[in-house]
Scaffold this motif. Structure first.
Motif, PDB file in Angstrom:
ATOM      1  N   CYS A   7       3.467  -8.815   0.950  1.00 24.60           N
ATOM      2  CA  CYS A   7       3.391  -8.146  -0.065  1.00 24.60           C
ATOM      3  C   CYS A   7       2.539  -7.059  -0.061  1.00 24.60           C
ATOM      4  CB  CYS A   7       1.379  -8.780  -0.044  1.00 24.60           C
ATOM      5  SG  CYS A   7       1.459 -10.749  -0.460  1.00 24.60           S
ATOM      6  N   ILE A  10      -2.774  -5.000  -2.083  1.00 22.21           N
ATOM      7  CA  ILE A  10      -4.366  -6.130  -1.917  1.00 22.21           C
ATOM      8  C   ILE A  10      -4.264  -6.874  -3.167  1.00 22.21           C
ATOM      9  CG2 ILE A  10      -5.746  -4.726  -3.131  1.00 22.21           C
ATOM     10  CD1 ILE A  10      -6.411  -7.618  -0.202  1.00 22.21           C
ATOM     11  N   HIS A  11      -3.744  -6.620  -4.162  1.00 23.07           N
ATOM     12  CA  HIS A  11      -2.973  -7.136  -5.990  1.00 23.07           C
ATOM     13  C   HIS A  11      -2.473  -8.627  -5.024  1.00 23.07           C
ATOM     14  CE1 HIS A  11      -3.149  -7.395  -9.803  1.00 23.07           C
ATOM     15  NE2 HIS A  11      -1.506  -7.825 -10.267  1.00 23.07           N
ATOM     16  N   ARG A  14      -3.815 -11.091  -3.506  1.00 21.16           N
ATOM     17  CA  ARG A  14      -5.075 -11.842  -3.973  1.00 21.16           C
ATOM     18  C   ARG A  14      -4.383 -12.781  -5.283  1.00 21.16           C
ATOM     19  NH1 ARG A  14      -9.497  -7.329  -5.646  1.00 21.16           N
ATOM     20  NH2 ARG A  14     -10.123  -7.459  -3.204  1.00 21.16           N
ATOM     21  N   GLU A  15      -2.905 -12.975  -6.066  1.00 21.28           N
ATOM     22  CA  GLU A  15      -1.926 -13.536  -6.799  1.00 21.28           C
ATOM     23  C   GLU A  15      -1.572 -14.430  -5.556  1.00 21.28           C
ATOM     24  OE1 GLU A  15       0.763 -10.517  -8.345  1.00 21.28           O
ATOM     25  OE2 GLU A  15      -0.624  -9.563  -9.742  1.00 21.28           O
ATOM     26  N   ILE A  17      -2.692 -15.588  -3.188  1.00 25.98           N
ATOM     27  CA  ILE A  17      -4.292 -16.579  -2.850  1.00 25.98           C
ATOM     28  C   ILE A  17      -4.229 -17.305  -3.756  1.00 25.98           C
ATOM     29  CG2 ILE A  17      -6.182 -16.986  -2.273  1.00 25.98           C
ATOM     30  CD1 ILE A  17      -5.945 -14.248  -0.159  1.00 25.98           C
ATOM     31  N   ASP A  18      -4.075 -16.618  -4.701  1.00 24.55           N
ATOM     32  CA  ASP A  18      -4.202 -17.702  -6.568  1.00 24.55           C
ATOM     33  C   ASP A  18      -3.135 -18.457  -6.454  1.00 24.55           C
ATOM     34  OD1 ASP A  18      -7.406 -16.294  -6.637  1.00 24.55           O
ATOM     35  OD2 ASP A  18      -6.301 -14.490  -8.314  1.00 24.55           O
ATOM     36  N   ASP A  21      -4.297 -21.665  -3.811  1.00 22.72           N
ATOM     37  CA  ASP A  21      -5.203 -22.445  -4.187  1.00 22.72           C
ATOM     38  C   ASP A  21      -5.152 -23.303  -5.747  1.00 22.72           C
ATOM     39  OD1 ASP A  21      -7.095 -21.200  -2.383  1.00 22.72           O
ATOM     40  OD2 ASP A  21      -8.309 -19.636  -3.651  1.00 22.72           O
TER      41      ASP A  21
END
Length: 97
Positions: A7, A10-11, A14-15, A17-18, A21
């Motif tokens: 990565c 941070i974007h 987060r993508e 992680i989404d 999830d």
């Protein structure tokens, strides 16, 4: 899916992680379908609650958490809450059959 080290910002983190999830939630939904299916085979409310099975399941999840480098207490709490919810839902299905 990118590995965490791939990565660039941070974007992207987060993508990823989404994505994970979403997969976790889909897996929990699939697990719920099996819980409801299990109600067909239960013979009493006690068998739905199955305290011995519940305890054994939590212990196994603690072991898996430890093996995966996660805090077993946190994982146990997550599963305790989740499975208590599933038991309540399974009881509804058991009582309606």
């Amino acid at each position: 899916m990118k590995d965490p080290d791939e990565c660039a910002n941070i974007h992207e983190v987060r993508e990823e992680i989404d994505i994970i999830d979403r997969e976790v939630i889909e897996a929990l939904s699939k697990r719920f379908q099996y819980v409801i299916a299990a109600a067909r085979f239960k013979t009493s409310e006690a068998s739905v609650k199955s305290f011995d099975r519940f305890h054994d399941m939590l212990q196994k999840r603690r072991e898996w958490a430890q093996e995966s480098g996660l805090n077993p207490d946190v994982v146990e709490n997550i599963y305790r809450d989740l499975v208590n919810y599933y038991i309540e839902e399974e009881l509804k299905h058991y009582k309606s059959k």
